[in-house]
Design a protein around this motif. Structure first.
Motif, PDB file in Angstrom:
ATOM      1  N   VAL A 229      -4.553   6.107  -1.736  1.00 45.59           N
ATOM      2  CA  VAL A 229      -5.413   5.068  -1.167  1.00 45.59           C
ATOM      3  C   VAL A 229      -5.555   3.896  -2.135  1.00 45.59           C
ATOM      4  O   VAL A 229      -5.474   2.725  -1.747  1.00 45.59           O
ATOM      5  CB  VAL A 229      -6.799   5.652  -0.810  1.00 45.59           C
TER       6      VAL A 229
ATOM      7  N   ALA B 298      -2.172   1.992  -2.251  1.00 47.05           N
ATOM      8  CA  ALA B 298      -1.880   1.338  -0.968  1.00 47.05           C
ATOM      9  C   ALA B 298      -2.751   0.108  -0.759  1.00 47.05           C
ATOM     10  O   ALA B 298      -2.311  -0.891  -0.174  1.00 47.05           O
ATOM     11  CB  ALA B 298      -2.064   2.324   0.181  1.00 47.05           C
ATOM     12  N   SER B 299      -3.993   0.152  -1.234  1.00 44.24           N
ATOM     13  CA  SER B 299      -4.912  -0.973  -1.040  1.00 44.24           C
ATOM     14  C   SER B 299      -4.528  -2.184  -1.882  1.00 44.24           C
ATOM     15  O   SER B 299      -4.997  -3.296  -1.626  1.00 44.24           O
ATOM     16  CB  SER B 299      -6.335  -0.541  -1.394  1.00 44.24           C
TER      17      SER B 299
ATOM     18  N   THR C 216       0.509  -5.548  -0.724  1.00 51.24           N
ATOM     19  CA  THR C 216       0.413  -6.378   0.478  1.00 51.24           C
ATOM     20  C   THR C 216       1.634  -6.258   1.378  1.00 51.24           C
ATOM     21  O   THR C 216       1.557  -6.599   2.559  1.00 51.24           O
ATOM     22  CB  THR C 216       0.210  -7.846   0.089  1.00 51.24           C
TER      23      THR C 216
ATOM     24  N   PRO D 190       4.759  -4.219   3.470  1.00 51.98           N
ATOM     25  CA  PRO D 190       4.899  -2.925   4.153  1.00 51.98           C
ATOM     26  C   PRO D 190       5.473  -1.877   3.202  1.00 51.98           C
ATOM     27  O   PRO D 190       6.506  -2.095   2.566  1.00 51.98           O
ATOM     28  CB  PRO D 190       5.862  -3.226   5.291  1.00 51.98           C
TER      29      PRO D 190
ATOM     30  N   ARG E 137       0.681   7.747   2.552  1.00 51.38           N
ATOM     31  CA  ARG E 137      -0.187   6.768   3.218  1.00 51.38           C
ATOM     32  C   ARG E 137       0.543   5.422   3.313  1.00 51.38           C
ATOM     33  O   ARG E 137       1.017   4.900   2.306  1.00 51.38           O
ATOM     34  CB  ARG E 137      -1.485   6.586   2.439  1.00 51.38           C
TER      35      ARG E 137
ATOM     36  N   THR F  86       0.766   1.304   3.814  1.00 55.96           N
ATOM     37  CA  THR F  86      -0.092   0.161   3.541  1.00 55.96           C
ATOM     38  C   THR F  86      -0.574  -0.427   4.862  1.00 55.96           C
ATOM     39  O   THR F  86      -0.023  -0.144   5.937  1.00 55.96           O
ATOM     40  CB  THR F  86       0.664  -0.914   2.751  1.00 55.96           C
ATOM     41  N   ALA F  87      -1.596  -1.277   4.792  1.00 54.50           N
ATOM     42  CA  ALA F  87      -2.178  -1.862   6.007  1.00 54.50           C
ATOM     43  C   ALA F  87      -1.175  -2.732   6.759  1.00 54.50           C
ATOM     44  O   ALA F  87      -1.303  -2.936   7.973  1.00 54.50           O
ATOM     45  CB  ALA F  87      -3.412  -2.689   5.638  1.00 54.50           C
ATOM     46  N   THR F  88      -0.159  -3.217   6.055  1.00 52.82           N
ATOM     47  CA  THR F  88       0.836  -4.091   6.682  1.00 52.82           C
ATOM     48  C   THR F  88       1.980  -3.311   7.325  1.00 52.82           C
ATOM     49  O   THR F  88       2.931  -3.916   7.822  1.00 52.82           O
ATOM     50  CB  THR F  88       1.409  -5.071   5.636  1.00 52.82           C
ATOM     51  N   TRP F  89       1.888  -1.987   7.313  1.00 51.82           N
ATOM     52  CA  TRP F  89       2.889  -1.165   8.014  1.00 51.82           C
ATOM     53  C   TRP F  89       2.161  -0.216   8.965  1.00 51.82           C
ATOM     54  O   TRP F  89       1.936   0.949   8.658  1.00 51.82           O
ATOM     55  CB  TRP F  89       3.756  -0.389   7.038  1.00 51.82           C
ATOM     56  N   PRO F  90       1.767  -0.699  10.136  1.00 51.09           N
ATOM     57  CA  PRO F  90       0.953   0.110  11.061  1.00 51.09           C
ATOM     58  C   PRO F  90       1.696   1.291  11.670  1.00 51.09           C
ATOM     59  O   PRO F  90       1.065   2.200  12.221  1.00 51.09           O
ATOM     60  CB  PRO F  90       0.544  -0.898  12.141  1.00 51.09           C
TER      61      PRO F  90
ATOM     62  N   VAL G 163      -0.325   8.706   8.089  1.00 54.85           N
ATOM     63  CA  VAL G 163      -1.022   9.375   6.996  1.00 54.85           C
ATOM     64  C   VAL G 163      -0.818  10.876   7.157  1.00 54.85           C
ATOM     65  O   VAL G 163      -1.050  11.429   8.237  1.00 54.85           O
ATOM     66  CB  VAL G 163      -2.531   9.044   7.011  1.00 54.85           C
TER      67      VAL G 163
END
Length: 210
Positions: free
Chosen positions: A68, A71-72, A75, A77, A124, A126-130, A134
């Motif tokens: 986490v 990953a945070s 930026t 993917p 996990r 990253t937020a840029t790879w929806p 997880v």
């Protein structure tokens, strides 16, 4: 990120694979799967166990928090792999040996006894790879040391491969000559369970391993 497909159409490029650890042992184990991380990004987290925290919840939490945290901070993917290994005597979590006295104390406790090595892995995106998923696994391995004399303990300490190791020993090091029983995953004891890691990566949208 996109790339051109064989017919000139666009397809999504494979996200980066990031290892949230600086462990050379984990890098070597990933290489056995034919996988080299695009980036090594060690997690900087507090690894102190919570009060009365048991080994299994602790190792699960550490692997997840490492993934986490990393990953945070990315930026682009990417898929981040976090991992943690603990050596447990019953409900007691043995420390990572950062000095000779700690390693000696661990080896004395492990001498002639059965203990458990727990390794957790956590994938996990990253937020840029929806599209990423997880997922996590915990692998438990039983290990038994032969009874060690003080001279044998000092010889293991002189070898030096205890440094930074959970429980003060390395299965792939000099301690191997004193381990009479392993039931479970030897690669998990070293730092990364290969079968379970490959299974998690095969479950992602991309073919990370064959």
């Amino acid at each position: 990120m996109t790339a051109s497909g064989p017919n000139g159409t666009e397809k999504a490029a494979r996200p980066a694979f990031v290892l949230a650890s600086a462990s050379p042992r984990r890098l070597d184990l990933l290489a056995q799967l034919g996988l080299t991380p695009d980036r090594v990004f060690p997690a900087d987290i507090d690894e102190t166990p919570a009060r009365d925290e048991q080994p299994r919840p602790y190792v699960r939490r550490m692997a997840a928090e490492k993934a986490v945290s990393v990953a945070s901070q990315i930026t682009d993917p990417a898929l981040v792999l976090g991992a943690d290994t603990v050596v447990a005597l019953g409900r007691r979590i043995l420390p990572k040996a950062e000095d000779r006295d700690t390693a000696r104390a661990c080896l004395r406790m492990l001498s002639g006894r059965r203990h458990t090595v727990l390794t957790a892995i956590h994938c996990r995106p990253t937020a840029t790879w929806p599209n990423g998923r997880v997922c996590e696994r915990i692998v438990e391995t039983a290990v038994i040391f032969s009874r060690l004399t003080e001279q044998q303990i000092e010889a293991l300490l002189d070898a030096g491969d205890w440094q930074g190791k959970a429980g003060g020993y390395a299965l792939q090091g000099h301690a191997a000559g004193f381990i009479r029983f392993v039931s479970g995953s030897p690669s998990a004891v070293i730092g990364l369970p290969l079968f379970e890691t490959a299974q998690l990566l095969r479950g992602q949208p991309y073919h990370w391993v064959s």
